[in-house]
Scaffold this motif. Structure first.
Motif, PDB file in Angstrom:
ATOM      1  N   ASP A 192       0.864  -1.170   0.000  1.00 31.78           N
ATOM      2  CA  ASP A 192       0.000   0.000   0.000  1.00 31.78           C
ATOM      3  C   ASP A 192       0.907   1.227   0.000  1.00 31.78           C
ATOM      4  OD1 ASP A 192      -1.966   1.856   0.179  1.00 31.78           O
ATOM      5  OD2 ASP A 192      -2.513   1.447   2.254  1.00 31.78           O
ATOM      6  N   ALA A 193       1.378   1.581  -1.194  1.00 33.55           N
ATOM      7  CA  ALA A 193       2.342   2.685  -1.310  1.00 33.55           C
ATOM      8  C   ALA A 193       1.659   4.035  -1.434  1.00 33.55           C
ATOM      9  CB  ALA A 193       3.235   2.446  -2.516  1.00 33.55           C
ATOM     10  N   GLY A 194       0.322   4.053  -1.389  1.00 34.88           N
ATOM     11  CA  GLY A 194      -0.388   5.313  -1.526  1.00 34.88           C
ATOM     12  C   GLY A 194      -0.228   5.860  -2.926  1.00 34.88           C
ATOM     13  N   THR A 195      -0.205   7.158  -3.021  1.00 34.35           N
ATOM     14  CA  THR A 195      -0.091   7.825  -4.315  1.00 34.35           C
ATOM     15  C   THR A 195       1.232   8.553  -4.426  1.00 34.35           C
ATOM     16  OG1 THR A 195      -1.021   9.577  -5.706  1.00 34.35           O
ATOM     17  CG2 THR A 195      -1.343   9.804  -3.332  1.00 34.35           C
ATOM     18  N   ILE A 196       1.750   8.628  -5.621  1.00 32.43           N
ATOM     19  CA  ILE A 196       3.016   9.342  -5.819  1.00 32.43           C
ATOM     20  C   ILE A 196       2.880  10.818  -5.485  1.00 32.43           C
ATOM     21  CG2 ILE A 196       2.635   9.890  -8.268  1.00 32.43           C
ATOM     22  CD1 ILE A 196       5.652   9.300  -8.677  1.00 32.43           C
ATOM     23  N   PHE A 197       1.632  11.331  -5.531  1.00 37.27           N
ATOM     24  CA  PHE A 197       1.439  12.776  -5.361  1.00 37.27           C
ATOM     25  C   PHE A 197       1.556  13.238  -3.913  1.00 37.27           C
ATOM     26  CE2 PHE A 197      -0.977  11.496  -9.167  1.00 37.27           C
ATOM     27  CZ  PHE A 197      -0.166  12.131 -10.102  1.00 37.27           C
ATOM     28  N   THR A 198       1.699  12.299  -2.985  1.00 36.22           N
ATOM     29  CA  THR A 198       1.984  12.692  -1.603  1.00 36.22           C
ATOM     30  C   THR A 198       3.490  12.746  -1.347  1.00 36.22           C
ATOM     31  OG1 THR A 198       1.841  10.387  -0.875  1.00 36.22           O
ATOM     32  CG2 THR A 198      -0.182  11.722  -0.730  1.00 36.22           C
ATOM     33  N   GLN A 199       4.273  12.373  -2.357  1.00 33.92           N
ATOM     34  CA  GLN A 199       5.730  12.356  -2.211  1.00 33.92           C
ATOM     35  C   GLN A 199       6.313  13.736  -2.495  1.00 33.92           C
ATOM     36  OE1 GLN A 199       7.219   9.372  -1.195  1.00 33.92           O
ATOM     37  NE2 GLN A 199       5.040   8.832  -1.008  1.00 33.92           N
ATOM     38  N   VAL A 200       7.543  13.920  -2.057  1.00 34.02           N
ATOM     39  CA  VAL A 200       8.307  15.110  -2.450  1.00 34.02           C
ATOM     40  C   VAL A 200       9.424  14.647  -3.373  1.00 34.02           C
ATOM     41  CG1 VAL A 200       7.760  16.452  -0.388  1.00 34.02           C
ATOM     42  CG2 VAL A 200       9.769  14.952  -0.393  1.00 34.02           C
ATOM     43  N   TYR A 201      10.112  15.586  -3.982  1.00 34.56           N
ATOM     44  CA  TYR A 201      11.183  15.220  -4.901  1.00 34.56           C
ATOM     45  C   TYR A 201      12.261  14.430  -4.179  1.00 34.56           C
ATOM     46  CZ  TYR A 201       8.860  18.517  -7.977  1.00 34.56           C
ATOM     47  OH  TYR A 201       7.920  19.158  -8.743  1.00 34.56           O
ATOM     48  N   HIS A 202      12.849  13.507  -4.911  1.00 36.15           N
ATOM     49  CA  HIS A 202      13.753  12.519  -4.333  1.00 36.15           C
ATOM     50  C   HIS A 202      15.105  13.125  -3.953  1.00 36.15           C
ATOM     51  CE1 HIS A 202      15.160   8.514  -3.484  1.00 36.15           C
ATOM     52  NE2 HIS A 202      16.143   8.602  -4.368  1.00 36.15           N
ATOM     53  N   ASP A 203      15.599  12.757  -2.791  1.00 33.83           N
ATOM     54  CA  ASP A 203      16.949  13.148  -2.374  1.00 33.83           C
ATOM     55  C   ASP A 203      17.938  12.095  -2.872  1.00 33.83           C
ATOM     56  OD1 ASP A 203      16.333  15.520  -1.071  1.00 33.83           O
ATOM     57  OD2 ASP A 203      15.841  14.486   0.798  1.00 33.83           O
ATOM     58  N   LEU A 204      18.794  12.476  -3.775  1.00 32.79           N
ATOM     59  CA  LEU A 204      19.788  11.557  -4.323  1.00 32.79           C
ATOM     60  C   LEU A 204      21.007  11.491  -3.409  1.00 32.79           C
ATOM     61  CD1 LEU A 204      19.434  12.836  -7.945  1.00 32.79           C
ATOM     62  CD2 LEU A 204      19.072  10.455  -7.296  1.00 32.79           C
ATOM     63  N   PRO A 205      21.679  10.349  -3.373  1.00 30.73           N
ATOM     64  CA  PRO A 205      22.916  10.256  -2.583  1.00 30.73           C
ATOM     65  C   PRO A 205      23.927  11.305  -3.033  1.00 30.73           C
ATOM     66  CG  PRO A 205      22.241   8.080  -3.348  1.00 30.73           C
ATOM     67  CD  PRO A 205      21.370   9.066  -4.049  1.00 30.73           C
ATOM     68  N   VAL A 206      24.578  11.919  -2.092  1.00 26.69           N
ATOM     69  CA  VAL A 206      25.540  12.977  -2.403  1.00 26.69           C
ATOM     70  C   VAL A 206      26.804  12.376  -3.001  1.00 26.69           C
ATOM     71  CG1 VAL A 206      26.958  14.838  -1.458  1.00 26.69           C
ATOM     72  CG2 VAL A 206      24.626  14.463  -0.603  1.00 26.69           C
ATOM     73  N   GLN A 207      27.208  12.892  -4.148  1.00 22.68           N
ATOM     74  CA  GLN A 207      28.482  12.486  -4.771  1.00 22.68           C
ATOM     75  C   GLN A 207      29.470  13.637  -4.568  1.00 22.68           C
ATOM     76  OE1 GLN A 207      28.616   9.348  -6.162  1.00 22.68           O
ATOM     77  NE2 GLN A 207      26.511   9.223  -5.394  1.00 22.68           N
ATOM     78  N   ARG A 208      30.375  13.466  -3.612  1.00 28.41           N
ATOM     79  CA  ARG A 208      31.259  14.581  -3.256  1.00 28.41           C
ATOM     80  C   ARG A 208      32.166  14.994  -4.410  1.00 28.41           C
ATOM     81  NH1 ARG A 208      30.321  15.517   1.865  1.00 28.41           N
ATOM     82  NH2 ARG A 208      29.615  13.836   3.242  1.00 28.41           N
ATOM     83  N   ASP A 209      32.458  14.051  -5.279  1.00 25.74           N
ATOM     84  CA  ASP A 209      33.308  14.366  -6.429  1.00 25.74           C
ATOM     85  C   ASP A 209      32.467  14.457  -7.698  1.00 25.74           C
ATOM     86  OD1 ASP A 209      32.601  11.716  -6.444  1.00 25.74           O
ATOM     87  OD2 ASP A 209      34.578  10.985  -7.110  1.00 25.74           O
ATOM     88  N   ALA A 210      31.239  14.954  -7.543  1.00 20.21           N
ATOM     89  CA  ALA A 210      30.288  14.960  -8.659  1.00 20.21           C
ATOM     90  C   ALA A 210      30.834  15.698  -9.878  1.00 20.21           C
ATOM     91  CB  ALA A 210      28.958  15.563  -8.205  1.00 20.21           C
ATOM     92  N   GLN A 211      31.397  16.873  -9.675  1.00 22.46           N
ATOM     93  CA  GLN A 211      31.861  17.660 -10.814  1.00 22.46           C
ATOM     94  C   GLN A 211      32.999  16.970 -11.545  1.00 22.46           C
ATOM     95  OE1 GLN A 211      30.232  20.293 -12.016  1.00 22.46           O
ATOM     96  NE2 GLN A 211      28.786  19.771 -10.385  1.00 22.46           N
ATOM     97  N   ALA A 212      33.907  16.358 -10.764  1.00 21.04           N
ATOM     98  CA  ALA A 212      35.019  15.633 -11.390  1.00 21.04           C
ATOM     99  C   ALA A 212      34.499  14.415 -12.152  1.00 21.04           C
ATOM    100  CB  ALA A 212      36.018  15.214 -10.320  1.00 21.04           C
TER     101      ALA A 212
END
Length: 945
Positions: free
Chosen positions: A803-823
């Motif tokens: 019973d996952a409910g509806t997607i519309f009660t969700q907020v935008y997803h927090d992605l894992p932080v990539q500390r070297d993302a730019q590189a």
């Protein structure tokens, strides 16, 4: 052995074909059954509010494609704001009073019904229309408080509208007076500015002469000793206004010329007109003449000339004085403007400024478009049919110099498509430049409000500013039955309002709150006025319907500091964060809302205005049933699905015209399929993944997976910035590029080998699934405001048996932080550039028939230092990035060069790579070494891709 069963192939119930048209109604029913909108409200409770106030569509007729665009855009914004962590309530509304409904009642039941019956039938009709439109809006996937909309005909709204009227009266903005207003003969009523449109029309153009009366005064104005007979000449495209002429206007700074004609006319040998217009007018009249004297316009002030029908009938034996007017131009005509103050705003203002009283103004045109019976020569005639008769009369009177038929842009009623005139009537107005109790005029306050409002797109500011700067007083009154009454008691003799008008309006409002506007109709004045009742009569005018919708910021939102009860004040807040409507609403709802709010509170009722354009066909032409280019939203929903309409709306730049056609929609369908295919791949490859127990920590993930997350995060940032700016077409473009190029053409393409062939529970596969899990959540939530049906369907598939409910009660997803993302992004973006070059080389070899799959090829890459270092950092995993079976790196000092080799090595029956170690395990002669390790050993060594 068949090794197919040893592969980790995708498994998902999410179908390739959306079958949207058939399945969407089921989702809508499920949303209603599960009270999804209420769930969103519960999930959002306590968050910062975001208020989009719904501009009410009119409750008449089925929705069209413009309605669909409007509601879809609003739905996208509300959903995106909720998912961004706001409490974004969406209360839909309907505009219910006004002439279109009254006309429908007349068509169905006939004219001259009792007012009470008209109002009763109009209420019922409006409810029926609301139900029809609400059903179609729901079909578009719009989530809203559909069971509790605001209606301008709700008793509470009608009552609060009277309270708004009382307050702006107390502040000194409302007055009664005789003024020219837009008048439609078919409506039998004054029209608002927003109810007037322009269309080409053919009319007779005339040059007519006003004969000299005091020739000595004319001579003195031009510095002459004497003048012969002659006339001042005007030009007009409305001959029907000539019988009501009362003055002439010249510009004080223009040079005017006395011209002696070589061929004298019946009015004499002299004509008077602007010097700059002499040559073009003589040419048009096919006459010749010479200028004998000139004078500035100001020298003509006070001269009087004979009415052009002076000689035709004694009823026209009057003089027309010359007034000075800055509005006179030299673009066309003679530089002299004939003034009928009852039928022109500038004429009216000029004549009033020169002392003409309301009682002096000639107003022979009746409300039905006929002259009053007593008008000499033309009494009882329809004004349009009278035009040629008037021209003949001018010709017989010797006052006509020239006539021809011209086509010009002219005012028309937007309902009846019939010509509109300015007509002086006694109406109630909101004064734009009157000095109210606050000390600042309405125009000043409204213009400041425009400056303090954000506009999307930015050009809307200049448009609204110009409309406010140039608009006349607002005509508040209408002569209709189905509308909120201007519940005034007017003294029968003096015409003055009752001194207790504000208090009386509140007493009427209390009755209306219980019984609707019908309470005013049935009210006996004695109930409120007692013994004074015999001295007063009830005002029969209704409020302009734009006042209905324009005051909803108070009657619905509750106004500033909950100044009024407000039908939805507990859910909403004032001022609204955003109003969103079509570009015509700069002179409609945006405009009327601004004026009512500035009268009440001295500021706009909104912080920002968003404008969308009109929908046209694929060739840019206006839609018309007669042309056959109308695209009905109901038909699109029933064939392609409302989801396609939603995607088309979001992917089109709404700041201009929105083009739609079957071909355009088919392109949208193709774009949708690519997105859907991406979702199917994602869902299928994480169906056996439990993130709670099997997710790989970010620092342990494969490098390409971490790059994918960094890339996804960058995409999400861009899309959310687009959502914040209400720019949806670049958001859709970014999502589509992400699905087709970043994922489909690269990351997922590279990933297939690892997902399918690595050990089912290996770190290699779980790392990929971890990335896909985050990407799927991110993508679904970003898509949800636009592709609502698809996102909800995928959300259910993502949580099978839960019973996952509806997607519309969700907020935008927090992605894992990539500390070297730019590189990571810099590194892998360069790898993708090299990969693209390799793919082109492989395709050349394939085109020659030397290989089939790219896995039959090997690459020899000759790379300069920086690229060599980059490529070598991936070790043997490099071949997976290039989807070949072998990569050999060679350092070089020249430019990057890639050579493709055809491999002779055997093909692994399981992974299809061509490897020298195929058959090295005698128990599995068809497998390569890494497949043996992945199936029966500890798994192949890989860590980058």
């Amino acid at each position: 052995m068949d090794y197919r069963n040893t592969l980790n192939l995708p498994e998902t119930a999410f179908p390739m074909r959306g079958n949207l048209a058939k399945r969407e109604p089921g989702w809508i029913a499920e949303w209603e059954e599960n009270k999804v909108y209420a769930a969103i409200r519960a999930a959002s409770k306590g968050r910062p509010r975001f208020v989009l106030h719904d501009g009410p569509p009119y409750a008449n007729g089925d929705i069209h494609i413009g309605h669909a665009v409007n509601k879809i855009l609003k739905d996208i914004i509300v959903k995106s704001r909720n998912m961004a962590g706001f409490d974004a309530v969406y209360v839909p509304g309907w505009d219910c009073h006004g002439m279109p409904i009254e006309i429908q009642i007349e068509k169905k039941y006939g004219k001259h019904l009792p007012v009470a019956e008209v109002q009763s039938k109009a209420r019922s009709y409006a409810r029926e229309q609301i139900d029809r439109q609400r059903r179609d809006f729901k079909r578009l996937g719009v989530l809203a408080d559909w069971d509790n909309p605001y209606l301008t005909m709700n008793h509470s709204n009608e009552a609060d509208e009277l309270r708004v009227l009382a307050r702006i009266m107390k502040k000194g903005f409302v007055f009664r007076g005789l003024k020219p207003v837009n008048w439609c003969f078919d409506c039998g009523s004054a029209l608002a500015e927003a109810e007037v449109e322009y269309a080409d029309r053919k009319d007779p153009s005339i040059h007519t002469a006003f004969a000299f009366d005091d020739k000595a005064a004319v001579a003195a104005a031009f510095g002459l000793d004497r003048v012969d007979d002659g006339a001042i000449v005007i030009w007009t495209t409305t001959p029907w206004t000539i019988p009501a002429n009362q003055a002439l206007n010249v510009h004080p700074e223009f040079e005017y010329a006395m011209v002696r004609l070589d061929t004298p006319r019946s009015t004499g040998p002299l004509v008077l007109l602007a010097k700059d217009r002499v040559e073009p007018c003589l040419e048009e009249w096919k006459l010749q003449g010479q200028i004998i004297a000139t004078a500035k316009g100001e020298a003509l002030a006070g001269l009087s000339f004979r009415h052009p029908l002076y000689a035709a009938h004694e009823g026209y034996r009057r003089l027309s004085p010359v007034y000075l007017g800055d509005y006179v131009t030299l673009d066309t005509g003679t530089g002299v403007v004939h003034s009928s103050p009852a039928y022109g705003v500038e004429d009216f203002v000029s004549c009033k400024a020169h002392g003409l009283q309301d009682s002096d103004i000639l107003n022979p045109v009746m409300g039905d478009g006929h002259y009053a019976p007593g008008l000499p020569l033309f009494g009882g005639m329809n004004i349009w049919k009278a035009n040629p008769v008037i021209i003949d009369a001018l010709r017989e009177a010797g006052a006509l110099l020239h006539t021809e038929e011209i086509s010009h842009s002219y005012m028309h009623c937007w309902r009846h498509k019939t010509p509109v005139i300015y007509r002086a009537t006694s109406q109630w107005f909101a004064g734009m430049d009157r000095q109210p109790t606050s000390g600042r005029t309405l125009r000043e306050t409204a213009l400041e409000g425009v400056d303090n409002t954000a506009f999307y797109p930015a050009w809307g500011r200049a448009r609204l500013h110009a409309m406010i700067a140039n608009r006349p007083d607002w005509t508040l009154s209408r002569q209709r039955q189905w509308g909120v009454p201007m519940a005034f008691f007017v003294h029968k003799e003096t015409g003055e309002l009752h001194p207790r008008t504000a208090e009386l309006l509140e007493e009427v409002a209390q009755r209306v709150e219980q019984h609707g506007i019908e309470a005013w109709q049935s009210l006996d004045p004695a109930e409120l006025l007692g013994d004074e009742a015999s001295q007063y009569e009830k005002n029969r005018d209704t409020l302009d319907v734009w006042f209905d919708s324009g005051s909803t910021h108070a009657t619905v939102l509750g106004g500033r500091d909950h100044d009024l009860k407000g039908s939805h004040a507990d859910q909403l807040a004032w001022p609204a964060d955003l109003y969103l409507e079509g570009s015509d609403q700069h002179r409609g709802w945006f405009h009327s809302s601004l004026l009512t709010s500035c009268m009440l509170y001295g500021q706009p009722p909104y912080k920002a205005l968003l404008t969308h354009g009109f929908v046209v066909d694929g060739d840019g032409k206006k839609m018309s049933k007669s042309v056959g280019n109308v695209v009905a939203p109901q038909k699109v929903s029933d064939t392609l699905g409302a989801e396609i309409l939603r995607l088309w709306t979001a992917s089109t730049d709404y700041s201009g015209e929105l083009s739609i056609s079957d071909q355009i929609l088919q392109r949208v369908v193709e774009g949708y399929r690519r997105i859907r295919n991406t979702l199917k791949f994602l869902l299928g490859n994480i169906s056996d993944f439990n993130p709670a127990h099997e997710a790989v920590a970010a620092n342990e993930m494969f490098e390409i997976d971490r790059y994918a997350l960094a890339m996804t995060n960058a995409m999400q940032t861009e899309v959310l910035e687009c959502y914040t700016r209400y720019e949806f077409h670049p958001a859709v473009a970014r999502l589509q590029v992400f699905c087709s190029e970043d994922l489909g053409a690269f990351y997922l393409d590279v990933l297939k080998d690892r997902l399918y062939t690595a050990g089912k529970t290996s770190v290699a596969r779980r790392s990929a699934q971890t990335a896909l899990h985050h990407i799927t959540h991110c993508l679904l939530r970003l898509m949800a405001p636009i592709l609502s049906f698809t996102a909800e369907e995928a959300w259910k598939d993502l949580h099978p048996g839960q019973d996952a409910g509806t997607i519309f009660t969700q907020v935008y997803h927090d992605l894992p932080v990539q500390r070297d993302a730019q590189a990571l992004i810099a590194k892998w973006d360069r790898l993708r550039e090299i990969r693209a070059q390799a793919m082109r080389r492989i395709e050349e070899v394939r085109a020659r028939g030397e290989i089939g799959s790219s896995l039959a090829a090997g690459l020899d890459i000759h790379a300069p230092e920086a690229d060599y270092e980059l490529l070598s950092s991936l070790g043997d995993d490099l071949r997976f990035v290039f989807i070949v079976s072998r990569v050999a790196l060679h350092a070089c000092s020249d430019a990057l060069r890639i050579d493709v080799q055809t491999l002779d090595a055997a093909k692994c029956e399981r992974c299809w790579h061509h490897r020298d170690d195929v058959g090295s395990d005698p128990q599995h002669p068809g497998l390569c070494g890494r497949c043996v390790q992945n199936l029966f050993g500890t798994g192949e060594p890989r860590s980058h891709a």
